[in-house]
Design an enzyme around this catalytic site. Structure first.
Site, PDB file in Angstrom:
ATOM      1  N   HIS B  47      -2.106   0.196  -6.245  1.00  0.00           N
ATOM      2  CA  HIS B  47      -3.014   0.580  -7.835  1.00  0.00           C
ATOM      3  C   HIS B  47      -3.135   0.226  -8.828  1.00  0.00           C
ATOM      4  O   HIS B  47      -4.192   0.328  -9.778  1.00  0.00           O
ATOM      5  CB  HIS B  47      -2.945   2.604  -7.303  1.00  0.00           C
ATOM      6  CG  HIS B  47      -4.373   3.152  -8.093  1.00  0.00           C
ATOM      7  ND1 HIS B  47      -5.260   3.148  -7.292  1.00  0.00           N
ATOM      8  CD2 HIS B  47      -4.644   3.383  -8.951  1.00  0.00           C
ATOM      9  CE1 HIS B  47      -6.314   3.437  -7.708  1.00  0.00           C
ATOM     10  NE2 HIS B  47      -5.503   4.644  -9.081  1.00  0.00           N
ATOM     11  N   TYR B  50      -1.259  -3.810  -9.553  1.00  0.00           N
ATOM     12  CA  TYR B  50      -2.338  -5.303  -8.868  1.00  0.00           C
ATOM     13  C   TYR B  50      -0.890  -6.219  -7.690  1.00  0.00           C
ATOM     14  O   TYR B  50      -1.759  -7.160  -8.174  1.00  0.00           O
ATOM     15  CB  TYR B  50      -2.991  -5.545  -9.786  1.00  0.00           C
ATOM     16  CG  TYR B  50      -3.958  -4.889 -10.171  1.00  0.00           C
ATOM     17  CD1 TYR B  50      -4.754  -5.168  -9.553  1.00  0.00           C
ATOM     18  CD2 TYR B  50      -3.815  -4.115 -10.970  1.00  0.00           C
ATOM     19  CE1 TYR B  50      -6.096  -3.863  -9.212  1.00  0.00           C
ATOM     20  CE2 TYR B  50      -5.270  -2.980 -11.052  1.00  0.00           C
ATOM     21  CZ  TYR B  50      -6.160  -2.755 -10.873  1.00  0.00           C
ATOM     22  OH  TYR B  50      -6.861  -2.012 -11.027  1.00  0.00           O
ATOM     23  N   HIS B  94     -12.546   5.933  -4.471  1.00  0.00           N
ATOM     24  CA  HIS B  94     -10.900   7.161  -4.796  1.00  0.00           C
ATOM     25  C   HIS B  94     -11.109   7.627  -3.283  1.00  0.00           C
ATOM     26  O   HIS B  94     -11.913   8.411  -3.455  1.00  0.00           O
ATOM     27  CB  HIS B  94     -11.865   8.344  -5.351  1.00  0.00           C
ATOM     28  CG  HIS B  94     -10.488   8.949  -6.747  1.00  0.00           C
ATOM     29  ND1 HIS B  94     -10.949  10.821  -6.838  1.00  0.00           N
ATOM     30  CD2 HIS B  94      -9.778   9.043  -7.306  1.00  0.00           C
ATOM     31  CE1 HIS B  94      -9.790  10.671  -7.315  1.00  0.00           C
ATOM     32  NE2 HIS B  94      -9.139   9.095  -7.129  1.00  0.00           N
ATOM     33  N   GLU B 320      -1.319  14.166 -11.663  1.00  0.00           N
ATOM     34  CA  GLU B 320      -2.849  13.443 -12.075  1.00  0.00           C
ATOM     35  C   GLU B 320      -3.720  14.258 -12.100  1.00  0.00           C
ATOM     36  O   GLU B 320      -5.161  14.439 -12.111  1.00  0.00           O
ATOM     37  CB  GLU B 320      -3.106  12.740 -10.663  1.00  0.00           C
ATOM     38  CG  GLU B 320      -2.362  11.309 -10.439  1.00  0.00           C
ATOM     39  CD  GLU B 320      -2.385  10.382 -10.324  1.00  0.00           C
ATOM     40  OE1 GLU B 320      -3.666  10.551  -9.542  1.00  0.00           O
ATOM     41  OE2 GLU B 320      -1.786   9.309  -9.741  1.00  0.00           O
ATOM     42  N   GLN B 322      -6.214  16.702 -13.725  1.00  0.00           N
ATOM     43  CA  GLN B 322      -7.622  15.727 -14.622  1.00  0.00           C
ATOM     44  C   GLN B 322      -8.399  16.002 -15.890  1.00  0.00           C
ATOM     45  O   GLN B 322      -7.659  17.044 -16.438  1.00  0.00           O
ATOM     46  CB  GLN B 322      -8.999  15.741 -13.754  1.00  0.00           C
ATOM     47  CG  GLN B 322      -9.247  15.545 -12.100  1.00  0.00           C
ATOM     48  CD  GLN B 322      -8.464  14.038 -12.131  1.00  0.00           C
ATOM     49  OE1 GLN B 322      -9.777  13.608 -12.149  1.00  0.00           O
ATOM     50  NE2 GLN B 322      -7.515  13.657 -11.094  1.00  0.00           N
ATOM     51  N   ASP B 523     -16.015  -5.364  -9.015  1.00  0.00           N
ATOM     52  CA  ASP B 523     -16.009  -5.160  -8.161  1.00  0.00           C
ATOM     53  C   ASP B 523     -15.012  -4.577  -7.506  1.00  0.00           C
ATOM     54  O   ASP B 523     -14.277  -4.102  -8.264  1.00  0.00           O
ATOM     55  CB  ASP B 523     -15.901  -6.619  -7.692  1.00  0.00           C
ATOM     56  CG  ASP B 523     -14.129  -7.562  -8.096  1.00  0.00           C
ATOM     57  OD1 ASP B 523     -14.169  -7.135  -9.319  1.00  0.00           O
ATOM     58  OD2 ASP B 523     -13.094  -7.139  -7.451  1.00  0.00           O
ATOM     59  N   GLY B 560     -12.191  -4.280 -12.368  1.00  0.00           N
ATOM     60  CA  GLY B 560     -12.971  -4.108 -11.436  1.00  0.00           C
ATOM     61  C   GLY B 560     -11.695  -3.078 -10.714  1.00  0.00           C
ATOM     62  O   GLY B 560     -10.580  -2.718 -11.793  1.00  0.00           O
TER      63      GLY B 560
END
Ligand SMILES: Nc1ncnc2c1ncn2[C@@H]1O[C@H](COP(=O)(O)OP(=O)(O)O)[C@@H](O)[C@H]1O
Ligand SMILES: [Mg+2]
Lengths: 233, 789, 79, 79
Positions: B47, B50, B94, B320, B322, B523, B560
């Site tokens: 994530h 890459y 998500h 995480e 928010q 994308d 993307g």
């Protein structure tokens, strides 16, 4: 004419209201929710949005903001106050308008164009709307179902305080045309003194043909017309 | 506080291979602490790093005249749109969080992508959503599964609505598809676009030695612990169970405050760098800002606002929670920052400082718990060339012919069936829950091929000089943008290369239909586990197709998201490279919608009726084949990019000429569905569609015969999904001129019939079929509401 | 001290949520469930102290702010 | 018989609504109020009958449908 557009932290139609009013050639300024005065405003618009996140109940927290105390005084002195969507909810919570707005019958948020019948043309918010002209204005709310007890509804009718009702394209007030379950298809009302009004649909989003309808202008124009007349008098 | 010892098992639990662990030790020059292990595991998850896709992503075209910030440089790419204005946009998935908790999963997805945009200094002005679920209708024997798919669908839609509506961003377009492959692993991709002036571009870099580092937003809790790692594994019952303990809850109200405060703060010039805390929260944001600036950063965790008692450094770094931002402020201007955060009643804390060491140093109550060179961890993550092998199922797909398939005998029923198929049916049940009009810019709302938004002065972030309230700037030029998001996963499954070209081409075609010229793409690659050679092959072939098509349409990829590991125990999803494309419309007169306008208007088909070179006549992978024959197979329609480009350019020329009254492309369901949509898709207001019929004659046009498929099949003519076709209307007067012009522009234009009446009448091969437009509308408009009732 | 407040829609107010829950329950086979009303529940942490004073203050908060008397009733418990 | 169900967000889960209500109460002068959690309250009418069976069925309904076990806890009372 000078409009004050209130800004709560999560107002999100403040810009839309400012834009709509300026398009008509009027002045408009934002007034922050922590402000204690409205300056030299001739009218107040409480815009749509989620004020304080609309947690607990829509408008429940906003009504206690400092600026709402100023609005209360302004209204008591006869000033024109228009609440749109969340603004309508705030006015009801603040007791400036009767009744309450509860969860839509569908339990879902609804964003779509609706038709409105103007039920009383003799208010500062409706006087420039031609008779029999069905308004086409969008709604966007999750809690727009108007509720009041029977005596209150009766009083609204007696005093011709119901200003707008959801209707079909031909102006008929029908069940199918009611997007949220509002009693008597009520979309907007005013107080007995007729200087404070609220409605769930968004005239601010219907002020340009580019966006699909300019019918909303009539409401702001009505306010300007009334104000000009009062000033001349 | 005792921390677990670093054992091979613990390393494996963190998703790191032994080789990766060796590399980590080499970078550190010693074994990691527990907190460091956590930091590496999220930074090197797919994530964030890459690691499986970087070589592929390099093949995308990313440059272009208008690219101001390119893919991968910052949180989102930025494109110039003229007059000193620019747009920032990006898509993000998500999927796994939404599988576990659809409402909050989708809501926080929206929150995350909005933050990516305002982090760039842009004001977010619109959103789109691309969604996939398992089937919601079908045999009652499957009721339990269908009900679960419906639950996920309803939850995701209300989550998107909840967050977007409250924040005050119009969700202006999207797509929704249903297919068994998404059962248990829904796709939730959300796109956001923002606007800014060129000089307002903000950077996510920790610049300036000695500059203080601020934390702004709500307190850190144990939410979404290691969500990035969760997104980088297959979705199993165990992984979901594990994640359940730490579901992130979104607070759109807080996000609105953070957004306004950050934009206001950027306008003061006090900000040296800014970065949202998205995946991997504090870890990713500190590490990346330092790496980008080539500096170091030192933070003290006990200063970080905390929601839960006794949080460990590991938890604080990996949370995480928010709506949090990291802001690096020019030394000496702290007071301005505090004034603005206080104005918006936002919690904030000064948690650290920029250093010149090149290291990310994390302290907890004065004790160093992590000390890592920032650049290597952010940029030297491992990269893998995975093994690819052509999937076995493709042999069967390619062998499929129409030989055993009887032609349609009842087109009347078939069309009604297709229109009510959830993937084709109107999505009003979805978008009516989204506030798609807020902020007075929605010129074309959901329901046409592409949405159109007007940008006016108040869509911009506050100006540096004005600095005070918004809206002060004098009106500048108005801009019109068109947006669409597209992908037919079935095509991509059946032919990843061709199907991916189609996804890009369809997006470009949708934009052309609205009168727009595409300017860029973002994308979202939703695929299965890349360790599986056949799935990796899908990914590789798909990227090849996407890259080629983006080159053909001159739409650089500005950024993307990769979402791999989309598979439930039942298998991988259909590969779904979602393409969001943005276009510019030069003048408001060019804005075109898909529905028929006036009786008497002439209907023209631009492009071939059926691709003569396709032995399946466009039926391979079609909706028709799936719905009427229960088969998901065959080679998808061919996609010649040159042909697409010629068509789109011709269509734009015709639109600029002023003769085109409506334009709608043929996609799912073919010509018949497209014609029906032209008749029934214009919504006036609640319960009030504007329906208009048409009389169509296929194949008997004097000037240009509709090429019959060979062998001539009615199903291919009516329901085949041959690419590069658009239905337009003109006045009767303009029709001959338009046909002549189209010919010059290299496109066949066939007159199909005229608009009018209250029926859709269709004649072909000596037969006629009629549908009342009321019935067509009813089937199409209410299908989702009925399925969800 | 802890205060527990339940807020329910008044009888006369339509409660589409209650109706929907009831229907859904029936659909799932819980046909023994009759009317359902859906309201809100709040739990407040309070510093320990004079219970009666706390109750008075909270009742006021309920009336002024936490509930809307036009549409809702509330019940307040201290524990 | 009547069932009362309160559904509250789990401790570990963020409760933006509770936080906002707490802040608003503080603004209004109710500074004695600490943490606030906001949840749901359901009242169900039940046919009279076997209490234990009813409780079992309802507990199941709470778990399956009325609450979201991922982020919420529930408490069930029969009266
Ligand atoms: N999830 C969604 N959110 C908002 N709009 C949607 C959504 N799904 C579909 N729409 C809108 O419905 C219309 C039809 O969608 P779709 O069938 O995907 O169009 P097309 O085939 O032209 O790409 C489009 O305007 C699209 O933006
Ligand atoms: Mg289309």
């Amino acid at each position: 004419m000078r409009f004050a557009i209130l800004q709560f932290p999560a107002s999100n139609c403040d810009q839309d209201c400012l834009h709509a009013v300026r398009l008509l050639g009027h002045q408009a300024d934002y007034v922050w929710h922590k402000a204690t005065s409205l300056g030299d405003a001739d009218a107040v618009v409480i815009p749509g949005g989620f004020s304080y996140g609309d947690y607990l109940r829509c408008g429940a927290i906003a009504r206690f903001s400092p600026v709402m105390q100023a609005v209360q005084r302004f209204a008591d002195e006869g000033g024109l106050v228009l609440g749109i969507c969340n603004g309508f909810q705030i006015l009801c919570e603040a007791g400036l308008l009767p009744g309450a707005l509860i969860r839509n019958r569908s339990l879902q948020f609804r964003c779509e164009q609706v038709f409105l019948k103007t039920a009383a043309h003799d208010a500062p918010f409706t006087e420039a709307i031609p008779p029999d002209h069905v308004l086409r204005i969008p709604i966007a709310h999750g809690e727009g179902c108007y509720f009041a007890d029977e005596p209150t509804l009766a009083a609204l009718e007696t005093h011709r305080q119901i200003l707008w009702q959801y209707c079909d394209a031909g102006g008929a007030v029908t069940e199918a045309a009611n997007p949220n379950g509002s009693l008597r298809n009520i979309a907007g009302i005013c107080n007995q003194a007729r200087n404070v009004a609220g409605l769930m649909p968004h005239p601010d989003r219907a002020s340009e043909t580019l966006l699909g309808s300019a019918d909303g202008r009539r409401i702001f124009e009505s306010m300007a017309q009334c104000w000009a007349r009062r000033r001349a008098a | 506080m005792s921390e677990p010892a670093i054992t091979p098992a613990l390393v494996a639990q963190h998703g790191l291979t032994p080789e990766e662990y060796d590399r980590l030790q080499a970078i550190l020059g010693r074994p990691p602490s527990y907190t460091e292990l956590g930091i590496f595991s999220v930074m090197w998850s797919e994530h964030c790093s890459y690691k499986n896709t970087r070589p592929l992503l390099r093949t995308f075209p990313t440059r272009g005249r208008s690219v101001l910030v390119g893919a991968g440089e910052e949180n989102a790419g930025i494109l110039d749109i003229g007059d000193g204005l620019a747009i920032a946009f990006k898509i993000e998935s998500h999927n796994h969080p939404s599988a576990v908790e659809p409402f909050q999963g989708a809501a926080t997805g929206v929150g995350g992508i909005i933050r990516d945009i305002f982090t760039m200094g842009a004001r977010p002005v619109c959103a789109m959503d691309s969604l996939r679920f398992g089937p919601i209708t079908g045999s009652s024997a499957d009721e339990a599964r269908l009900a679960n798919n419906r639950r996920l669908f309803a939850g995701v839609v209300s989550g998107v609505a909840h967050y977007g509506n409250c924040f005050g961003i119009p969700t202006l377009a999207g797509e929704v598809g249903f297919d068994p492959s998404y059962e248990g692993n829904p796709l939730v991709n959300v796109f956001c676009l923002g606007v800014l002036r060129h000089e307002q571009i903000a950077r996510g870099a920790a610049q300036g030695l000695g500059n203080p580092v601020f934390y702004v937003g709500p307190a850190t809790g144990r939410d979404g612990l290691a969500g990035a790692a969760f997104a980088s594994q297959d979705l199993t019952e165990a992984s979901a169970q594990h994640q359940r303990g730490a579901v992130q809850v979104g607070d759109p109200f807080m996000e609105k405050l953070v957004c306004e405060a950050c934009l206001e703060l950027l306008a003061t010039g006090a900000v040296a760098g800014m970065q949202d805390m998205g995946a991997a929260g504090l870890t990713c944001s500190t590490c990346e800002t330092a790496a980008r600036a080539g500096t170091g950063i030192e933070i003290e965790l006990s200063k970080v606002p905390q929601r839960a008692p006794h949080m460990t450094p590991y938890e604080i770094m990996l949370s995480e929670s928010q709506e949090r931002m990291l802001v690096i402020v020019h030394q000496g201007r702290e007071e301005e920052v505090k004034r603005i955060f206080d104005k918006w009643d936002l919690p904030w804390a000064e948690i650290g400082v920029v250093t010149g060491t090149g290291r990310m140093v994390v302290k907890h109550q004065g004790r160093v718990v992590a000390d890592i060179p920032a650049k290597p961890i952010a940029t030297e993550s491992p990269v893998y060339e995975r093994e690819a092998r052509e999937p076995g199922y493709l042999a069967g797909v390619r062998a499929f012919t129409l030989a055993g398939l009887p032609d349609t005998t009842d087109p009347t029923a078939a069309l009604l069936h297709l229109l009510a198929w959830p993937t084709i049916a109107s999505k009003n049940w979805v978008y009516r829950q989204y506030d798609h009009m807020v902020r007075d810019g929605s010129v074309v709302c959901p329901g046409s091929d592409a949405a159109v938004i007007r940008l006016k002065a108040d869509a911009l972030p506050p100006r540096p000089a004005a600095g005070t309230e918004t809206g002060g700037a004098p009106p500048t030029v108005e801009k019109f943008l068109a947006l669409t998001v597209d992908c037919n996963g079935t095509y991509v499954y059946l032919d990843p290369y061709e199907g991916s070209k189609i996804a890009v081409t369809e997006a470009a075609r949708n934009l052309a239909c609205s009168g727009a010229t595409p300017v860029g793409v973002t994308d979202n690659l939703n695929f299965g586990n890349p360790h599986h050679p056949e799935l990796f092959w899908q990914l590789r072939e798909s990227v090849r197709g996407l890259a080629e098509a983006c080159r053909a349409f001159q739409t650089p990829v500005t950024g993307g998201n990769c979402s791999l590991y989309n598979q439930s125990p039942a298998g991988a999803i259909d590969p779904t490279p979602t393409i969001a494309m943005v276009g510019v419309i030069a003048r408001p007169e060019h804005i075109t919608t898909q529905w028929f306008k006036d009786p008497g208007d002439v209907i023209l088909l631009l492009g071939p009726a059926v691709d003569p070179a396709d032995p399946l006549g466009g039926l391979g992978g079609s909706a028709y084949l799936q719905v009427l024959h229960g088969q998901k197979t065959g080679r998808p329609p061919r996609c010649e990019l040159d042909q697409g480009r010629t068509l789109h350019e011709a269509l734009r020329s015709l639109i600029y000429g002023g003769a085109v009254k409506s334009a709608h492309d043929c996609s799912d369901g073919g010509l018949a569905v497209a014609l029906a949509e032209c008749c029934i898709s214009h919504q006036v207001a609640r319960e009030t569609p504007r329906l208009i019929g048409a009389a169509i004659e296929l194949g008997a046009d004097g000037s240009g015969t509709v090429a019959a498929p060979n062998p001539p099949r009615l199903d291919a003519l009516l329901f085949g999904e041959t690419q590069h076709r658009v239905l337009i209307t003109t006045t009767a007067l303009d029709a001959p001129k338009v046909r002549a012009q189209a010919k010059i522009l290299g496109v066949t234009a066939t007159e199909l019939g005229v608009v009018g009446g209250d029926q859709l009448r269709l004649r072909a091969q000596g037969q006629e079929w009629r549908w009342s437009v009321v019935e067509l509308h009813d089937r199409w408009w209410h299908a989702l509401a009925r399925a969800m009732a | 001290m802890k205060a527990k407040i339940t807020i329910t829609p008044k009888r006369a107010v339509l409660d589409p949520q209650g109706k929907t829950v009831q229907n859904a329950l029936a659909h799932l086979g819980y046909t023994e469930v009759g009317a359902v009303r859906v309201g809100k529940y709040l739990e407040l942490e309070l510093a320990d102290g004079d219970r009666e004073a706390a109750r008075r203050r909270l009742a006021e908060a309920c009336h002024r702010f936490l509930s809307n008397p036009v549409i809702e009733d509330y019940r307040l418990e201290l524990e």
